[in-house]
Structures are given as structure tokens and as C-alpha cells.
Design a protein around this motif. Sequence first.
Motif, PDB file in Angstrom:
ATOM      1  N   PRO A 165      49.988  27.784 -45.445  1.00 52.71           N
ATOM      2  CA  PRO A 165      48.852  26.913 -45.796  1.00 52.71           C
ATOM      3  C   PRO A 165      47.518  27.634 -45.766  1.00 52.71           C
ATOM      4  O   PRO A 165      46.565  27.232 -46.434  1.00 52.71           O
ATOM      5  CB  PRO A 165      48.915  25.826 -44.711  1.00 52.71           C
ATOM      6  CG  PRO A 165      49.621  26.465 -43.566  1.00 52.71           C
ATOM      7  CD  PRO A 165      50.630  27.374 -44.197  1.00 52.71           C
ATOM      8  N   TRP A 166      47.433  28.713 -44.996  1.00 51.01           N
ATOM      9  CA  TRP A 166      46.190  29.478 -44.895  1.00 51.01           C
ATOM     10  C   TRP A 166      45.890  30.244 -46.173  1.00 51.01           C
ATOM     11  O   TRP A 166      44.795  30.779 -46.334  1.00 51.01           O
ATOM     12  CB  TRP A 166      46.264  30.442 -43.707  1.00 51.01           C
ATOM     13  CG  TRP A 166      47.646  30.943 -43.430  1.00 51.01           C
ATOM     14  CD1 TRP A 166      48.291  31.997 -44.020  1.00 51.01           C
ATOM     15  CD2 TRP A 166      48.572  30.391 -42.485  1.00 51.01           C
ATOM     16  NE1 TRP A 166      49.552  32.136 -43.522  1.00 51.01           N
ATOM     17  CE2 TRP A 166      49.761  31.176 -42.563  1.00 51.01           C
ATOM     18  CE3 TRP A 166      48.514  29.332 -41.586  1.00 51.01           C
ATOM     19  CZ2 TRP A 166      50.878  30.916 -41.761  1.00 51.01           C
ATOM     20  CZ3 TRP A 166      49.630  29.079 -40.808  1.00 51.01           C
ATOM     21  CH2 TRP A 166      50.790  29.858 -40.894  1.00 51.01           C
ATOM     22  N   THR A 271      53.450  34.353 -36.750  1.00 47.28           N
ATOM     23  CA  THR A 271      52.301  34.461 -37.656  1.00 47.28           C
ATOM     24  C   THR A 271      51.364  33.277 -37.484  1.00 47.28           C
ATOM     25  O   THR A 271      50.138  33.431 -37.419  1.00 47.28           O
ATOM     26  CB  THR A 271      52.779  34.532 -39.119  1.00 47.28           C
ATOM     27  OG1 THR A 271      53.644  35.659 -39.276  1.00 47.28           O
ATOM     28  CG2 THR A 271      51.605  34.662 -40.074  1.00 47.28           C
ATOM     29  N   ALA A 272      51.944  32.080 -37.401  1.00 50.42           N
ATOM     30  CA  ALA A 272      51.137  30.878 -37.264  1.00 50.42           C
ATOM     31  C   ALA A 272      50.333  30.892 -35.973  1.00 50.42           C
ATOM     32  O   ALA A 272      49.197  30.412 -35.937  1.00 50.42           O
ATOM     33  CB  ALA A 272      52.037  29.641 -37.304  1.00 50.42           C
ATOM     34  N   GLU A 273      50.907  31.444 -34.933  1.00 50.25           N
ATOM     35  CA  GLU A 273      50.206  31.495 -33.650  1.00 50.25           C
ATOM     36  C   GLU A 273      48.898  32.269 -33.774  1.00 50.25           C
ATOM     37  O   GLU A 273      47.872  31.893 -33.192  1.00 50.25           O
ATOM     38  CB  GLU A 273      51.104  32.122 -32.590  1.00 50.25           C
ATOM     39  CG  GLU A 273      50.516  32.066 -31.183  1.00 50.25           C
ATOM     40  CD  GLU A 273      51.504  32.523 -30.130  1.00 50.25           C
ATOM     41  OE1 GLU A 273      51.232  32.304 -28.938  1.00 50.25           O
ATOM     42  OE2 GLU A 273      52.556  33.098 -30.486  1.00 50.25           O
ATOM     43  N   ASN A 274      48.922  33.340 -34.534  1.00 50.72           N
ATOM     44  CA  ASN A 274      47.695  34.122 -34.745  1.00 50.72           C
ATOM     45  C   ASN A 274      46.649  33.312 -35.508  1.00 50.72           C
ATOM     46  O   ASN A 274      45.451  33.385 -35.199  1.00 50.72           O
ATOM     47  CB  ASN A 274      48.019  35.409 -35.508  1.00 50.72           C
ATOM     48  CG  ASN A 274      48.821  36.384 -34.679  1.00 50.72           C
ATOM     49  OD1 ASN A 274      48.647  36.463 -33.464  1.00 50.72           O
ATOM     50  ND2 ASN A 274      49.722  37.124 -35.313  1.00 50.72           N
ATOM     51  N   TYR A 275      47.091  32.537 -36.499  1.00 50.42           N
ATOM     52  CA  TYR A 275      46.144  31.745 -37.276  1.00 50.42           C
ATOM     53  C   TYR A 275      45.532  30.623 -36.451  1.00 50.42           C
ATOM     54  O   TYR A 275      44.332  30.357 -36.537  1.00 50.42           O
ATOM     55  CB  TYR A 275      46.829  31.177 -38.523  1.00 50.42           C
ATOM     56  CG  TYR A 275      46.827  32.153 -39.675  1.00 50.42           C
ATOM     57  CD1 TYR A 275      45.730  32.258 -40.528  1.00 50.42           C
ATOM     58  CD2 TYR A 275      47.909  32.984 -39.914  1.00 50.42           C
ATOM     59  CE1 TYR A 275      45.713  33.161 -41.577  1.00 50.42           C
ATOM     60  CE2 TYR A 275      47.912  33.893 -40.958  1.00 50.42           C
ATOM     61  CZ  TYR A 275      46.814  33.976 -41.791  1.00 50.42           C
ATOM     62  OH  TYR A 275      46.805  34.875 -42.817  1.00 50.42           O
ATOM     63  N   SER A 279      41.837  31.313 -36.543  1.00 47.62           N
ATOM     64  CA  SER A 279      41.348  30.776 -37.820  1.00 47.62           C
ATOM     65  C   SER A 279      41.537  29.269 -37.892  1.00 47.62           C
ATOM     66  O   SER A 279      41.937  28.723 -38.927  1.00 47.62           O
ATOM     67  CB  SER A 279      42.074  31.450 -38.997  1.00 47.62           C
ATOM     68  OG  SER A 279      41.921  32.848 -38.950  1.00 47.62           O
ATOM     69  N   ASN A 280      41.247  28.585 -36.816  1.00 45.53           N
ATOM     70  CA  ASN A 280      41.465  27.145 -36.773  1.00 45.53           C
ATOM     71  C   ASN A 280      40.187  26.395 -36.421  1.00 45.53           C
ATOM     72  O   ASN A 280      40.210  25.396 -35.712  1.00 45.53           O
ATOM     73  CB  ASN A 280      42.574  26.816 -35.757  1.00 45.53           C
ATOM     74  CG  ASN A 280      43.041  25.376 -35.842  1.00 45.53           C
ATOM     75  OD1 ASN A 280      43.100  24.795 -36.925  1.00 45.53           O
ATOM     76  ND2 ASN A 280      43.361  24.785 -34.697  1.00 45.53           N
ATOM     77  N   TYR A 285      45.024  23.162 -38.003  1.00 43.12           N
ATOM     78  CA  TYR A 285      46.324  23.574 -37.495  1.00 43.12           C
ATOM     79  C   TYR A 285      46.550  23.158 -36.041  1.00 43.12           C
ATOM     80  O   TYR A 285      47.338  23.764 -35.321  1.00 43.12           O
ATOM     81  CB  TYR A 285      46.481  25.095 -37.642  1.00 43.12           C
ATOM     82  CG  TYR A 285      46.230  25.584 -39.051  1.00 43.12           C
ATOM     83  CD1 TYR A 285      46.915  25.026 -40.127  1.00 43.12           C
ATOM     84  CD2 TYR A 285      45.294  26.580 -39.310  1.00 43.12           C
ATOM     85  CE1 TYR A 285      46.669  25.443 -41.421  1.00 43.12           C
ATOM     86  CE2 TYR A 285      45.046  27.012 -40.610  1.00 43.12           C
ATOM     87  CZ  TYR A 285      45.744  26.445 -41.657  1.00 43.12           C
ATOM     88  OH  TYR A 285      45.505  26.863 -42.937  1.00 43.12           O
ATOM     89  N   ASP A 286      45.851  22.101 -35.619  1.00 41.11           N
ATOM     90  CA  ASP A 286      46.024  21.616 -34.245  1.00 41.11           C
ATOM     91  C   ASP A 286      47.463  21.199 -33.971  1.00 41.11           C
ATOM     92  O   ASP A 286      47.958  21.346 -32.847  1.00 41.11           O
ATOM     93  CB  ASP A 286      45.090  20.431 -33.979  1.00 41.11           C
ATOM     94  CG  ASP A 286      43.652  20.867 -33.750  1.00 41.11           C
ATOM     95  OD1 ASP A 286      43.407  22.081 -33.634  1.00 41.11           O
ATOM     96  OD2 ASP A 286      42.768  19.985 -33.696  1.00 41.11           O
TER      97      ASP A 286
END
Length: 297
Positions: A165-166, A271-275, A279-280, A285-286
Motif C-alpha cells: 500500500p505504501w 517489511t511492513a514493520e519498518n513502514y 512512515s506512518n 497503518y495503525d
Amino acid sequence: MEQEYATFIETSDITFEDVGGMSDLKEEIKLNIIYPFKNPELFIQYGKKAGGGILLYGPPGCGKTYIAKATANECGATFFNISIADILDMHVGVSEQKLREVFRTARRKAPSVIFIDEIDALGNDRMKTGDNVYARTLVNQFLSELDGLGSNNTSVMILGATNVPWFVDTALKRPGRLDKTIFVPPPEKSARAKIFELLLNGKPVEKIDYNLLAANTSSFSSADIKAVCNAAIDMKIREAMKTGQKGLISTQDLLQAIKKINPSTAEWLYTAENYVKYSNQSGMYDAVLDYLNKKEN
């Protein structure tokens, strides 16, 4: 062109009962899609109408396409299943024309649901496309179809799905377009048990301890669980070919198969954990952050 795009129309007998778990997601979809489609007069009184857009995101293999098919069936809508290969074309302007015709056909056949998998390929972030004029033009066409002048999308719902989604253009995710972004996580424990039960229904099985299987498949996607079941079935078929005896699939067979399958969600979650950490700022992405904080050990 309508005859050509009729090939994207699908019918399905999948219902929400066939979708294991996802209770919160189902309720969100009911409120934003199914209820408005089935009760348009009521929603109009409150200033809302059927149609709009929702972006489903999460790890691959967690049921985004399946839930989209169930949604279209639940609200009695024409279902357009669009893949990237159906739209993207090497010739200038053809991709935009194909996208335009999909929306035109969907409007003629409303109520309808347009499901676009890998939507990031059509709506790639224009800030990251550099000098790629063709990519920017396609995004602009997509935006125009969603809410441009003359684009009456009443009773047309757009469901987009992506693993990244990013990488989706911010303009696509604003209110009035894909105005809801919903996380589709790996199935929780109770859902995994239900998925095993659904997948093994009708198969030659002993009494299966579905809760035990669920307890041993943390972070497994729906697709991973299907791979486990297929691996167990293959083992029994090989045995039957050797012995001439058809054996029943047991809990132990499935536990043995689980050891052969690694959860495919691990890389995505990393990967999502880094975003979500860096970048939230908007809080989009809560839901991922909540999932990671509650993730089973």
C-alpha cells in the motif's frame, strides 16, 4: 467494446460463511458496501450512497480476492475481476482506453463491484515514477474514472487489493476515491481452525483436532494452510499408491505437513514493520501496528 469486457465478469456462489474468520473486516464491508447496495433509500436519507472505493492490503495469500468475490455475491452485484494483465499494454494510450472501458461497462451493469488486484501497478505513486510519463498518465486516468466529471459511479464499488500500500499514489487513497484502507491480516487462531475445516470438508479424514492445527500455524496465511492440506493429501496418495489401501488423513499427517511449510507472511510483516515505524505519520497503518503488537508468539 462491451462484449470484450464482458470476459471480466464473473459469477460466484462464495458467501461470507465460506470465509474463515475476518469478522471485523466482514462487518466493515457490510457497512460500507453491502448495506448501501441493499438499502439505498435508507442510506440516501443519511447523505450516503452505494458505491465508492476500498483498498484492501496485507500479506499475500490472506484472502483479499476471496473476500472480494464473497462481497459481490452478498450484495447481488455484477463482479468484474480485473488483473493487471487485462489493463496494461505496451502501446501508448491503450492501457488508459482499457481502463476507461472497464468502468463504462461496470456503470452500464450497475450495481457492480470492480475488483482490481495488484492495484499498485495501475496507481503507482507518481512521486516515485520519475520521468515515466506513461505511468503518470495511467494514474491520472484512474483518478478521472474514480471521481472525474461525467464519471457517475453510483452503485459502482471499487475494491482494490495490494501487498504494498505504501507504493499506491496518495491521491488514490483520499476520501471520495479509495477512501477506506483496510488491513487484511493473516488469519487469527480461530480463523485458521475454520479454514482447515473448510479445506478438509468432504475429504477422507479422521476426527481432526482443528484447534491443535491452528495452534501450530501462527502467522500462516490462508494460502499456506491450503499448502499444508495439499501436502498431507499428497502423502496419503503416495501411501495409497504403494499399499493399495486408501488411508484417512489424520491430525498427525497434517502436523507433519506443517513442518514442511514456512509461513509466507514473514517477509511481508518484516517489511511492513519498518513502514509502520518510520512512515506512518498519517496513522494509515495503525492496524498493522496493532497486529504486530498482539502477534502470537
